[in-house]
Design an enzyme around this catalytic site. Structure first.
Site: not given
Length: 488
Positions: A11, A97
């Site tokens: 991300t 993540t």
């Protein structure tokens, strides 16, 4: 300080709708153009290098959403660190993540080389810090990329870079102001900026107004200069291990099965069927997530039988976020030890799976047999679990060391004793604290008197062994002939 920033994707470096990681060179240019002066002011005297040499594919941007990372990609990341090791003092790895905690658990095992007692023969000597974000660092606009002002990305990036200056020789994860040991971290939220937690270990450091070291001692690093990855021979050992692991790591089929409430009294309980199916389909290891402290329903004996028949390593973890698997004290799990399954201690299931995958891939290279592999799975190698087979401080009354069926327990009334099963192999002359006193292991009574002492062993660590049953003092720097402190 020379810090290398390696971008794997995730991300933090994503743009577009739907979000997808940009190429590493595009991200590097944006970071230098938009953040260069700010990073230079925040990190005076540091030289930052945005590496663009890591690619997971020749197609597309070469970076990946971490959802798509395979175990062999852990090896690609480790190889890039080793390739650049001599040129930098620290590494910050940008990562998605979703599987950052898996990579945080796998990299320490790929960047260190251990012998059959779990002593490092090639050891990481520089910080490797993973970080990412819940929101992208940059936003695409008609005028080009701009900083995403609402993101947590800049704080995480600068925090990881600042923590690199602590020079802790281990793999860590920096997120939301906290530096966590990588192999202890778990992703706990998809909506909060505090995306990771470490249920069994306090942070290594925290960032506020400055960086504050935590109460947890960092890993010790190399026991001698010739064992550090800076040394050519140690670096070559790590590369040789990595070559062997990467060649077969994607062939490791470690199956993770979670115990759930069910009718385990059936003739063929569901859990037993799942284990049998995994073995029949070529599982190379089994990770069972039990209830509470590792309890698994015994059912009608079918589950015990299928685990005992398994010809692959079986590791028991707890599905509880703060769970710890120990001696299987409850009747609901007391039968497990007889199957040969290994108790995972306070390892998270994430760390347990990464450890099984890496060690089973490394076993042929090192010549580890089934018993050695099982012992290493139980040992704390990179801080992924509390050590149960070695003294990292005094052994106080009530504390126990274990190595397979061998126990060194410090009975509050009788004092330390070495046991195998129910047989006492060695008994101390009385109660006290077993600890190092100078160069000797000694039993210290309540009044400070020395009740017993072993042979001199300067600079050694005390490690419990099964074959033969003994507490041995071993020099971790040179692995000289061990001194037996006590034996049956």
């Amino acid at each position: 300080m020379r810090i290398c920033i390696i971008n794997t994707g995730g991300t933090i470096s994503s743009t577009g709708q739907p979000l997808a990681p940009m190429a590493a060179d595009r991200f590097a240019r944006a970071a230098q153009d938009l953040l260069g002066p700010a990073l230079a002011a925040a990190l005076p005297g540091d030289a930052l290098h945005f590496d663009t040499g890591l690619r997971f594919s020749d197609d597309g941007p070469g970076t990946l959403d971490s959802t798509d990372l395979r175990p062999s990609d852990w090896c690609r990341i480790a190889r890039r660190v080793l390739d650049l090791y001599a040129d930098h003092d620290a590494f910050v790895i940008l990562h998605g993540t979703d599987t950052m905690d898996y990579t945080g658990a796998a990299l320490p095992l790929l960047l260190n080389v251990f012998d059959d007692l779990g002593l490092a023969r090639a050891a990481l000597s520089k910080p490797v810090i993973l970080t990412g974000a819940q929101l992208p660092l940059f936003t695409d606009t008609p005028a080009g990329l701009v900083l995403n002002a609402g993101s947590d990305a800049l704080a995480n990036l600068t925090g990881a870079l600042s923590c690199a200056r602590l020079r802790l020789p281990e793999v860590a994860i920096f997120f939301d102001g906290r530096l966590l040991r990588g192999c202890r971290a778990l992703k706990v939220s998809t909506t909060r900026f505090a995306a990771f937690d470490s249920p069994h270990l306090a942070p290594l450091a925290e960032r506020g107004i400055g960086i504050r070291r935590g109460t947890v001692a960092p890993l010790p690093g190399p026991a001698a200069p010739d064992l550090a990855l800076d040394a050519p021979a140690a670096h070559a050992r790590a590369m040789a291990q990595l070559d062997a692991v990467q060649a077969c790591i994607d062939d490791q089929r470690v199956v993770q099965i979670t115990a759930v409430p069910a009718d385990h009294r059936a003739a063929a309980p569901m859990l037993a069927q799942q284990v049998r199916a995994a073995l029949d389909q070529g599982a190379t290891g089994l990770l069972l997530e039990g209830f509470g402290p590792g309890n698994v329903p015994a059912g009608n004996g079918a589950i015990a039988q299928v685990l005992a028949d398994a010809d692959v390593p079986v590791l028991i973890a707890s599905r509880v976020i703060g769970g710890q698997v120990g001696a299987f004290d409850y009747a609901a799990g007391a039968w497990i030890a007889a199957t040969g399954a290994v108790a995972g201690g306070d390892m998270t299931p994430v760390a347990a799976l990464a450890k099984m995958v890496v060690l089973t891939a490394a076993a042929p290279h090192h010549g580890w047999d089934r018993a050695t592999l099982a012992a290493l799975l139980a040992r704390g190698l990179t801080g992924e679990c509390a050590p149960t087979d070695r003294m990292d401080g005094p052994l106080w009354p009530g504390q126990v060391l274990t190595c397979g069926p061998v126990r060194l327990e410090n009975d509050p009334d009788a004092g330390p004793r070495l046991m195998r099963g129910g047989a006492v192999l060695w008994q101390a002359p009385g109660p006290g604290v077993l600890r190092m006193q100078g160069e000797r292991l000694a039993l210290i009574g309540h009044d400070g008197a020395v009740l017993w002492s072993g042979p001199p062993a300067p600079g050694a660590v005390a490690i419990l062994s099964d074959d033969p049953p003994a507490l041995r003092m071993i020099d971790p720097a040179h692995r000289a002939a061990p001194v037996t402190a006590l034996a049956g």
